[in-house]
Design a protein around this motif. Structure first.
Motif, short mmCIF file in Angstrom:
data_model
loop_
_atom_site.label_atom_id
_atom_site.label_comp_id
_atom_site.label_asym_id
_atom_site.label_seq_id
_atom_site.Cartn_x
_atom_site.Cartn_y
_atom_site.Cartn_z
N TRP A 160 5.96 22.83 2.86
CA TRP A 160 7.06 22.85 1.49
C TRP A 160 8.98 22.37 3.01
N ILE A 161 8.59 22.63 4.26
CA ILE A 161 10.42 23.19 5.60
C ILE A 161 9.56 21.38 5.96
N LEU A 162 8.89 21.50 6.75
CA LEU A 162 7.86 20.07 7.13
C LEU A 162 7.74 19.22 6.59
N ALA A 163 7.42 19.39 5.72
CA ALA A 163 7.47 17.81 4.93
C ALA A 163 8.44 16.66 4.65
N THR A 164 9.86 17.48 4.27
CA THR A 164 11.00 17.19 3.99
C THR A 164 11.94 17.42 4.77
N ARG A 165 11.87 17.19 6.23
CA ARG A 165 12.60 17.27 7.33
C ARG A 165 13.33 15.93 7.15
N GLY A 166 14.89 15.91 7.09
CA GLY A 166 15.46 15.02 7.42
C GLY A 166 15.76 14.41 6.05
N THR A 167 15.66 15.12 5.43
CA THR A 167 15.32 15.12 3.61
C THR A 167 17.09 15.42 2.39
N ASP A 168 17.59 14.52 1.42
CA ASP A 168 18.21 15.42 0.57
C ASP A 168 17.26 16.68 0.27
N ILE A 169 17.51 17.85 -0.26
CA ILE A 169 16.58 18.57 -0.51
C ILE A 169 16.68 19.51 -1.36
N THR A 170 17.67 18.56 -2.36
CA THR A 170 19.06 19.40 -3.11
C THR A 170 18.08 19.90 -4.35
N GLU B 150 0.57 -1.06 -0.02
CA GLU B 150 -0.17 -0.32 0.05
C GLU B 150 0.72 1.42 -0.31
N LYS B 151 0.93 2.06 -1.06
CA LYS B 151 1.56 3.08 -1.61
C LYS B 151 1.27 3.93 -1.42
N SER B 152 2.38 5.08 -0.48
CA SER B 152 1.52 7.01 -0.51
C SER B 152 2.97 7.57 -0.01
N ALA B 153 1.62 8.33 -0.20
CA ALA B 153 3.02 9.94 -0.10
C ALA B 153 3.72 9.69 0.84
N VAL B 154 3.00 9.56 2.59
CA VAL B 154 3.40 9.64 3.23
C VAL B 154 5.05 8.32 3.86
N LYS B 155 3.96 7.12 3.46
CA LYS B 155 4.87 6.43 3.19
C LYS B 155 6.64 6.91 2.29
N TRP B 156 5.96 6.76 0.83
CA TRP B 156 7.70 7.91 0.03
C TRP B 156 8.24 8.29 0.57
N MET B 157 7.93 9.22 1.90
CA MET B 157 8.86 10.46 2.38
C MET B 157 9.76 9.73 3.64
N GLU B 158 8.85 9.43 4.11
CA GLU B 158 9.74 7.99 5.31
C GLU B 158 10.71 7.40 5.15
N GLY B 159 10.42 6.64 3.90
CA GLY B 159 11.67 5.79 2.85
C GLY B 159 12.69 6.97 2.29
N LYS B 160 12.30 8.25 2.26
CA LYS B 160 13.43 8.88 1.82
C LYS B 160 14.27 9.35 2.81
N ARG B 161 13.53 9.12 4.04
CA ARG B 161 14.45 10.17 4.76
C ARG B 161 15.56 8.89 5.57
N ILE B 162 14.63 7.63 5.21
CA ILE B 162 16.15 7.02 6.09
C ILE B 162 16.42 6.40 4.79
N ASP B 163 16.44 6.45 3.06
CA ASP B 163 17.16 6.92 2.56
C ASP B 163 19.25 8.20 2.72
N ASP B 164 18.06 8.89 2.88
CA ASP B 164 18.85 10.46 2.97
C ASP B 164 19.83 10.54 4.12
N ASP B 165 19.36 9.50 5.93
CA ASP B 165 20.05 9.97 6.61
C ASP B 165 20.51 11.05 6.96
N VAL B 166 19.60 12.46 7.18
CA VAL B 166 20.24 13.50 7.53
C VAL B 166 19.88 13.55 8.61
#
Length: 459
Positions: free
Chosen positions: A89-99, A47-63
């Motif tokens: 925009w800022i809250l949603a991307t916390r913990g990720t690479d936003i380059t 079951e995919k969602s935008a929330v889970k995608w962002m959670e996964g990106k936080r794990i991968d980017d590891d910041v």
């Protein structure tokens, strides 16, 4: 074939990794090459969602709880409420690479100067993304060329696109009234088509700073907040790659990547099962979102109730609840069909357009890679109504998504000049080619072995 990053081999079979392992070069088994350093966490969730995608990106980017831009870590906590585009925009991307988001959203040099105030430390690991933003590269050269143009014409909405958006919204409301008073399913279906146009035009507004018109998108069964993640922060930045949520969200029903293990049904069945899937897609999305809200996996937002207010209005002014419900269902089914038909044939799918698995260009400049994954249509370019209601001027929109659609026409001279400088011919194709191309790409199991670049032509 070894990528320039030196971190991923074509045909390499990699072992699955736990979501708790943190970012690494170890990924799930894939039979196609990728420029990314790791396979996206949560990409293959049932079951995919935008929330889970962002959670996964936080794990991968590891910041950690910070934000990464290029090879530096920043603490933007004190900037959240100051961000001109809105704090989401800022809250949603916390913990990720936003380059990629930072580069494509900010055209002037002011944001880069301001960012230095929030510097925390240098990053300890290379970026997951393969894209580059060199000063002498295509994308940054293009940004330099458009700065004086946008200083003159502005980057916000003009009266024409405001008239289009508001006119469509009023037409939607009028058709809804007609559907209710006449109890007409035809009027409800037509209302749904106009609602799809409203949402596609509203997509222009949710790319920008917070504004009330972006919430017109929420009159559908979709969420503008979720789409700021799945569309603006995923699809727009990592187009047609394994990090593109709009590719993964449709799998395994629509398999757009050129995988050798596609089934016969996945390759050719969409001719038939699209007829059932398209009308149901929006309902599946709203069911999934409310399930997550109920389970506490995401917060409910006020705009999430707008479609259900529509249902209340439909039912309040017709003889029975069932008539109102059927009219509402017809409206959103038609909206879902039109939105998906346009969305899947607008710009991105044809065997000659880059998809993950094809050989990636040697120069991974982000702007050039965007052009590899986008085409523009002859019938749409130059007509603001069609541009705003069918995802037009798509190349320029992908390069500079926060610039209003009404201002993109002023950027073509600078765009053509940059393309000439970097030997990148701009190509317009027919809408019919992209309609056919969608099915050709779904059937495609053979990756392009030569970097397609932007010179590939669709005969």
């Amino acid at each position: 074939m070894l990528r320039k990053s030196g971190l991923c081999l074509k045909g390499q079979r990699m072992a699955p990794r736990s979501r708790h392992d943190g970012p690494s070069e170890v990924a799930r088994p894939k039979k196609f090459a990728t420029g990314f350093r790791c396979y996206p966490t949560n990409r293959d969730e049932r079951e995919k969602s935008a929330v889970k995608w962002m959670e996964g990106k936080r794990i991968d980017d590891d910041v950690g709880p910070y934000w990464r831009v290029h090879d530096k870590i920043y603490n933007l906590d004190t900037f959240i409420n100051k961000h001109p585009g809105g704090k989401d925009w800022i809250l949603a991307t916390r913990g990720t690479d936003i380059t990629e988001a930072f580069e494509s959203s900010h055209i002037s040099t002011l944001a880069e100067k301001l960012l230095s105030k929030y510097y925390l430390r240098d990053a300890a690991k290379p970026r997951v993304s393969p894209y580059t933003f060199h000063d002498d590269g295509f994308f940054r050269t293009f940004k330099r060329k458009v700065r004086p143009v946008l200083q003159k014409v502005g980057r916000g909405s003009d009266w024409k696109i405001i008239l289009i958006q508001d006119g469509l919204a009023l037409t939607f409301a009028a058709l809804a009234v007609v559907a209710i008073l006449a109890q007409s399913f035809f009027a409800a279906a037509l209302c749904g088509v106009v609602l799809a146009m409203v949402s596609m035009c509203a997509h222009n507004f949710f790319h920008q700073k917070d504004n009330w018109r972006m919430y017109l998108f929420d009159l559908t069964l979709l969420s503008s907040y979720d789409w700021r993640i799945s569309h603006a922060l995923s699809h727009h930045l990592f187009t047609n790659t394994i990090y593109d949520f709009e590719i993964s969200a449709l799998e395994p029903i629509f398999e757009f990547l050129p995988k050798a293990n596609k089934t016969w049904l996945q390759r050719y069945g969409s001719y038939v099962y699209s007829l059932a899937f398209f009308p149901l897609f929006f309902f599946l999305e709203v069911f999934k979102n409310w399930k997550m809200i109920t389970l506490g996996q995401r917060k409910m937002r006020p705009e999430n109730v707008l479609p259900f207010l529509e249902l209340v209005l439909y039912c309040a002014f017709v003889p029975s609840f069932w008539i109102g419900l059927k009219l509402w269902l017809v409206m959103h089914s038609a909206c879902s069909v039109w939105f998906l038909f346009i969305g899947l044939t607008a710009a991105h799918h044809h065997p000659d357009i880059y998809h993950e698995g094809d050989a990636m260009r040697d120069n991974p400049d982000w702007g050039l890679c965007q052009l590899d994954a986008v085409r523009d249509r002859v019938e749409v370019t130059g007509n603001l109504f069609l541009v705003s209601t069918t995802f037009g001027d798509h190349s320029l929109h992908h390069l500079l998504p926060t610039v209003d659609h009404s201002k993109l026409k002023y950027l073509y001279p600078a765009f053509f000049e940059t393309c000439k400088e970097f030997d990148v011919p701009f190509q317009l194709v027919r809408q019919w080619e992209l309609v056919c191309g969608k099915y050709l790409q779904l059937a495609n199991i053979t990756p392009n072995t030569s970097p397609p670049g932007y010179k590939a032509k669709m005969e």
